[in-house]
Scaffold this motif. Structure first.
Motif, short mmCIF file in Angstrom:
data_model
loop_
_atom_site.label_atom_id
_atom_site.label_comp_id
_atom_site.label_asym_id
_atom_site.label_seq_id
_atom_site.Cartn_x
_atom_site.Cartn_y
_atom_site.Cartn_z
N LEU A 212 10.22 -3.60 6.67
CA LEU A 212 8.76 -3.60 6.77
C LEU A 212 8.12 -3.12 5.47
N THR A 213 6.92 -3.63 5.19
CA THR A 213 6.13 -3.11 4.08
C THR A 213 4.71 -2.83 4.58
N ASP B 88 0.86 -1.19 0.00
CA ASP B 88 0.00 0.00 0.00
C ASP B 88 0.90 1.23 0.00
N THR B 89 1.20 1.73 -1.18
CA THR B 89 2.12 2.87 -1.28
C THR B 89 1.47 4.18 -0.83
N SER B 90 0.16 4.17 -0.66
CA SER B 90 -0.52 5.40 -0.25
C SER B 90 -0.67 5.52 1.27
N THR C 277 9.28 5.29 2.81
CA THR C 277 8.67 5.88 1.62
C THR C 277 8.08 4.79 0.74
N GLU C 278 7.05 5.15 -0.02
CA GLU C 278 6.44 4.23 -0.97
C GLU C 278 6.02 2.91 -0.33
N GLY C 279 5.53 2.97 0.90
CA GLY C 279 5.03 1.78 1.57
C GLY C 279 6.10 0.85 2.12
N LYS C 280 7.35 1.30 2.15
CA LYS C 280 8.44 0.48 2.67
C LYS C 280 9.18 1.23 3.77
N VAL C 281 9.56 0.48 4.81
CA VAL C 281 10.30 1.06 5.94
C VAL C 281 11.52 0.18 6.21
N THR C 282 12.70 0.79 6.24
CA THR C 282 13.92 0.05 6.56
C THR C 282 14.77 0.88 7.51
N GLY C 283 15.59 0.21 8.29
CA GLY C 283 16.47 0.89 9.22
C GLY C 283 17.25 -0.13 10.03
N ALA C 284 18.18 0.35 10.86
CA ALA C 284 19.01 -0.54 11.68
C ALA C 284 19.16 0.05 13.07
#
Length: 551
Positions: free
Chosen positions: A525-526, A444-446, A494-501
């Motif tokens: 995460l998405t 869900d990119t929105s 952004t664009e429905g995706k979350v990344t980090g460390a």
């Protein structure tokens, strides 16, 4: 007695294994034909004091404790206290929570198929107060999947097994098993409590942060989880005492004319209870049931912060090996007792002309198996079919292969096929993995990502809540189980995706399992159906997590 040539081969094998690993010390015993045929210590029980390891040296047995405790529990089954297929909760005054579907049975507990996840107990110093067994079960016994759905190594199940012994017998498990199992087996240097007498014989345990070039770190005495100590790994013993236990197992439940278990009970303990996929391997009752060099092999390994062990035997050959050692280097190494077992029965490793022959259906076998949390790859390398580029697979027929290499050597690997003749799963030991199909969620990119998200996950130290605060596309924080807020590195949302460390800080009672008090974690995460779904990756492993918006 063993032939002198066999003894020479065993001696050279152990010396080479330990020397190349810069291992501190080990003790080994060999059982043949119902008696101890040979035993010896290698290296040092205490490196600083130059105290040599002997056959009589005491070690912490770790999970090799589990079969011993299981024998005590099965004695109470013989007295009519329970049946294996009774629901575990029906006998407990503290329940397994979050059961999904049918209630887990006592048989499920003893085959690691209860639905509870893998977890290690906390470690306390001698001046600290550990948990009670009932209190630990209350906090740790939670299911995360339906019973029988999958195999997951579960120490908590054996905490419950030990507690059931207390409920059925009126005695704490350590007192009952000492009286009814250890003493009749003449295991005179074995105990579940570190007494002054045992302490004087106990090897100094060590841990190490990596390979042979790293220094040995002496580990101070500790309490495992509870008081009495966790029945999943509390036994102190020697390779000579454990040999008596193996002899009883291979002698139909009796030892020197003393009946420890009925013959039909020991046969049930040794029977394949829960196969892995369509393979011939899996779980007996507590014993790992494997096909090794064509033989049924029953075994159990064990690991603590400072000890690693392996006990195995071929029931039909009446041959067994007990190998205890006083080092944990974090590599996953366990003493390669099965290879010694091969030497004992004087069989050579099986290598045929098919080992370096490309299988006719190689293109239907090769590929990745598993899921987003664990994967195994089969591929061709220089004419060898390999598993993860480390283990060579020798073809027996289309469905069966024999593993060769530093790990899993001699173990049978089973491949299951679909109607299209494509391999659909691979099974070995207690593991069964389907062919990997990448997950393709509809992202869900929105979805508005900024805000606070919260969800629960579990790892080897228990169940935890993760709070994620997304401030904007490049800034985010997480709140860990210790309630510390940490900035996420390399963060993107952004664009429905979350990344980090971030760094996960272990609670001190669990940090004592290793050599560091933290581990690096990658968050992936998405956005799916209004939630954030994905995995937490750390040390080559992954845990699933789902986060819900809280504001």
């Amino acid at each position: 007695m063993l032939d002198s040539r066999v003894i020479e081969n065993i001696d050279r094998f152990v010396e080479a294994e330990l020397s190349c690993r810069s291992h501190s010390g080990s003790s080994v015993s060999i059982i043949r034909g119902g008696e101890v045929a040979w035993s010896k210590g290698f290296g040092y029980a205490n490196v600083d004091e130059k105290e040599h390891a002997e056959a009589e040296t005491v070690y912490r047995c770790a999970s090799v404790t589990k079969p011993v405790v299981t024998v005590g529990l099965l004695q109470l089954m013989e007295k009519g206290k329970f049946s294996l297929d009774d629901e575990a909760n029906s006998h407990l005054d503290v329940k397994i929570r979050d059961v999904q579907g049918d209630e887990p049975t006592i048989r499920d507990l003893l085959t690691h198929r209860s639905g509870m996840p893998t977890r290690v107990p906390p470690i306390y110093m001698l001046d600290e107060e550990p948990l009670t067994m009932k209190g630990y079960i209350e906090s740790a016994a939670r299911a995360v999947r339906p019973r029988g759905e999958a195999w997951a190594y579960c120490n908590t199940a054996y905490m419950i097994a030990g507690y059931l012994i207390e409920l059925f017998s009126g005695k704490t498990y350590d007192k009952y098993v000492t009286e009814k199992v250890l003493q009749p087996l003449e295991m005179k240097s074995s105990t579940f409590t570190l007494t002054p007498e045992i302490s004087g014989k106990l090897a100094q345990g060590y841990k190490r942060a990596g390979g042979p070039d790293k220094p040995l770190i002496p580990v101070s005495p500790y309490l495992l989880g509870t008081m009495p100590e966790d029945p999943a790994g509390s036994l102190y013993s020697t390779v000579l005492d454990l040999a008596n236990f193996v002899i009883m197992n291979m002698n139909g439940g009796s030892f020197k004319g003393r009946r420890i278990l009925k013959e039909e009970t020991i046969e049930e303990m040794h029977r394949l209870q829960a196969p892995s996929g369509n393979s011939r391997s899996g779980m007996g009752l507590t014993w790992f049931y494997s096909i090794h060099d064509g033989h049924v092999m029953l075994s159990h390994t064990g690991g603590l912060p400072d000890f690693t062990n392996n006990v195995c035997f071929y029931p039909e050959k009446k041959a067994g090996v007990c190998w205890l050692s006083n080092l944990q280097d974090g590599s996953g190494w366990r003493p390669p007792s099965p290879t010694i077992l091969r030497i004992v029965v004087e069989e050579k490793p099986r290598f045929s002309e098919t080992l370096q022959t490309v299988p006719g259906n190689w293109d239907k076998i090769c590929g990745v198996y598993g899921d987003e949390t664990r994967q195994v790859a089969l591929g061709m390398r220089n004419g060898f079919l390999t598993m993860n580029n480390m283990v060579l697979l020798e073809r027996i027929d289309d469905a069966r292969y024999i593993a060769h290499g530093p790990s899993n050597d001699g173990y049978e690997v089973t491949i299951d096929y679909g109607e299209d003749e494509q391999a659909k799963s691979i099974s070995f030991g207690t593991t069964s993995l389907p062919r990997y199909t990448p997950e393709k969620p509809v992202i869900d990119t929105s979805l508005e990502l900024e805000g606070t998200w919260k969800g629960e996950y579990y790892n080897s130290s228990g169940f935890h809540t993760l709070e994620l605060n997304i401030k904007d596309e490049t800034h985010g924080t997480v709140r860990d189980p210790q309630e510390e807020s940490m900035v996420l590195d390399e963060f993107k949302a952004t664009e429905g995706k979350v990344t980090g460390a971030f760094k996960y800080i272990f609670p001190k009672e669990f940090a004592r399992w290793g050599t560091s008090d933290y581990t690096d974690v990658i968050l992936e995460l998405t956005a799916v159906s209004g939630q954030l779904k994905g995995v937490l990756r750390s040390r080559g492993m992954a845990t699933r997590i789902t986060l819900e918006r809280t504001n």
